[in-house]
Design an enzyme around this catalytic site. Structure first.
Site, PDB file in Angstrom:
ATOM      1  N   LYS A 142      29.251  30.545  30.586  1.00  0.00           N
ATOM      2  CA  LYS A 142      30.297  29.515  30.561  1.00  0.00           C
ATOM      3  C   LYS A 142      29.733  28.165  31.018  1.00  0.00           C
ATOM      4  O   LYS A 142      30.020  27.123  30.427  1.00  0.00           O
ATOM      5  CB  LYS A 142      31.474  29.943  31.456  1.00  0.00           C
ATOM      6  CG  LYS A 142      32.262  31.108  30.856  1.00  0.00           C
ATOM      7  CD  LYS A 142      33.240  31.768  31.830  1.00  0.00           C
ATOM      8  CE  LYS A 142      33.886  32.986  31.165  1.00  0.00           C
ATOM      9  NZ  LYS A 142      34.800  33.736  32.036  1.00  0.00           N
ATOM     10  N   ASP A 168      42.421  29.226  32.171  1.00  0.00           N
ATOM     11  CA  ASP A 168      42.451  30.657  31.854  1.00  0.00           C
ATOM     12  C   ASP A 168      43.851  31.094  31.411  1.00  0.00           C
ATOM     13  O   ASP A 168      44.008  32.186  30.869  1.00  0.00           O
ATOM     14  CB  ASP A 168      42.094  31.463  33.119  1.00  0.00           C
ATOM     15  CG  ASP A 168      40.772  32.180  32.988  1.00  0.00           C
ATOM     16  OD1 ASP A 168      40.339  32.432  31.856  1.00  0.00           O
ATOM     17  OD2 ASP A 168      40.187  32.493  34.042  1.00  0.00           O
ATOM     18  N   GLN A 225      36.637  33.686  38.168  1.00  0.00           N
ATOM     19  CA  GLN A 225      36.184  34.843  37.394  1.00  0.00           C
ATOM     20  C   GLN A 225      36.756  36.138  37.971  1.00  0.00           C
ATOM     21  O   GLN A 225      36.704  36.374  39.181  1.00  0.00           O
ATOM     22  CB  GLN A 225      34.642  34.877  37.388  1.00  0.00           C
ATOM     23  CG  GLN A 225      34.044  35.949  36.490  1.00  0.00           C
ATOM     24  CD  GLN A 225      34.290  35.739  35.004  1.00  0.00           C
ATOM     25  OE1 GLN A 225      34.485  34.613  34.538  1.00  0.00           O
ATOM     26  NE2 GLN A 225      34.297  36.814  34.243  1.00  0.00           N
TER      27      GLN A 225
HETATM   28  N1  GUN Z   1      37.049  38.550  33.326  1.00  0.00           N
HETATM   29  C1  GUN Z   1      37.020  39.070  32.090  1.00  0.00           C
HETATM   30  N2  GUN Z   1      37.560  38.217  31.198  1.00  0.00           N
HETATM   31  C2  GUN Z   1      37.928  37.116  31.894  1.00  0.00           C
HETATM   32  C3  GUN Z   1      38.524  35.887  31.518  1.00  0.00           C
HETATM   33  O1  GUN Z   1      38.862  35.622  30.363  1.00  0.00           O
HETATM   34  N3  GUN Z   1      38.737  35.008  32.537  1.00  0.00           N
HETATM   35  C4  GUN Z   1      38.401  35.284  33.823  1.00  0.00           C
HETATM   36  N4  GUN Z   1      38.662  34.376  34.738  1.00  0.00           N
HETATM   37  N5  GUN Z   1      37.847  36.417  34.203  1.00  0.00           N
HETATM   38  C5  GUN Z   1      37.597  37.334  33.233  1.00  0.00           C
END
Ligand code: GUN
Length: 317
Positions: free
Chosen positions: A63, A130, A107
């Site tokens: 990311k 998110d 995350q």
């Molecule tokens: N863990 C797995 N997929 C995601 C996501 O799309 N966002 C976040 N913040 N954590 C994740």
């Protein structure tokens, strides 16, 4: 009439998530560059990671790298596994208040001792790239503007850009998570699909999934979706990201393509595999997303798009 020998059996066409993700990222990079030129604004993303889960570290790294490559500003805040809920809430307060931060992502999964709901609710909904804050979850359910979670948003983009007709289509989602299954159901419903959600307590799973024109697997179980679960010609989206370490498993799951996967297992200890049994489903589905290279890159691309959107909305641009 010619008969097909084994190697000529029909195979599902690849639904190329990675290619569509590149297209989305190109668009975002163009808009970011225009935003900088016309308004002197550089969208900023802050990613918070707690603990040392190796998979999370890889995802967060991707990311951050992607943000930088598209011209966004990004920062990673890595906190120890012993971090308390209150400490994380303080970090989020600081990010909420900082002008240069347009998007905040924490995350998941978080260490069990941390109150995840409290954390997600603390993020400013206008910076919630998110889409996990209850306000954004509610906006999506009501069909109002907000932030849509990145994985479902990416799957939706893929279907639309690949010309898949959603109106009246029967869509079946296996998995009811807040990250994928539930928000995706809302998006597909909004596009007039007939949506069914299956989960671990669904009886006669294959009976339900076999009715689907579009089947989405998002449960995190290797090879759960087999040939018998798929309607011939269906579009299958594999959201699973599982680690396969067994060579015998690779032979069973990948059939005549097992050799390259076994090589990966020998080199790196594991190969990435989804929730779909590839060797079986390839013979039944019409189109299928690969793992890796399907949904994963789309998630990252949509995070970039959401961060750009947050930067514009915050400045009413
Ligand atoms: N863990 C797995 N997929 C995601 C996501 O799309 N966002 C976040 N913040 N954590 C994740």
């Amino acid at each position: 009439m010619m008969t097909l020998c084994q190697s000529e059996e029909r195979r599902a066409t690849v639904l190329d998530g990675a290619r569509v993700a590149e297209e989305i990222k190109r668009e975002v990079a163009g808009e970011v560059s225009r935003l900088r030129e016309t308004h002197g604004v550089r969208p900023g993303l802050a990613v918070v990671r707690v603990g040392d889960d190796p998979a999370s570290a890889v995802y967060v790294g991707s990311k951050i790298r992607t943000s930088e490559s598209l011209g966004l500003r990004s920062e990673q805040i890595a906190l120890s596994a012993e971090t308390k809920t209150d400490q994380l809430l303080q970090t989020i307060d600081t990010l909420n208040a900082r002008e240069a931060v347009d998007g905040i992502l924490v995350q998941l999964p978080l260490p069990l001792a941390i109150d995840e709901s409290k954390v997600l609710e603390a993020i400013d909904p206008g910076k919630d790239v998110d889409g996990f804050h209850p306000l954004n979850v509610g906006n999506l359910a009501l069909g109002r503007a907000g932030f849509v979670p990145c994985t479902p948003a990416g799957i939706y983009e893929l279907l639309v850009r690949e010309g898949v007709s959603l109106r009246g289509a029967r869509a079946c989602i296996v998995g009811r998570s807040n990250i994928v299954g539930r928000p995706l159901a809302q998006l597909l419903l909004r596009a007039d699909a007939t949506v069914t959600i299956c989960h671990s307590r669904t009886t006669n799973l294959s009976e339900v999934t076999r009715t689907a024109d579009i089947l989405i697997a998002a449960v995190g179980r290797i090879g759960l979706i087999r040939g018998e679960h798929v309607k011939p010609g269906a579009i299958v989206i594999d959201v699973g990201m599982n680690r396969l370490t067994s060579e015998a498993g690779a032979r069973e799951l990948f059939g005549d393509r097992a050799a390259e996967r076994i090589e990966v297992i020998r080199k790196r200890g594991a190969t990435l595999i989804g929730d779909v049994h590839p060797a079986e489903v390839e013979k039944v589905a019409g189109r299928l997303t690969p793992v890796p290279g399907g949904v994963g890159p789309l998630t990252v691309a949509m995070l970039m798009k959401n961060t750009l959107l947050a930067a514009k909305r915050r400045r009413e641009l």
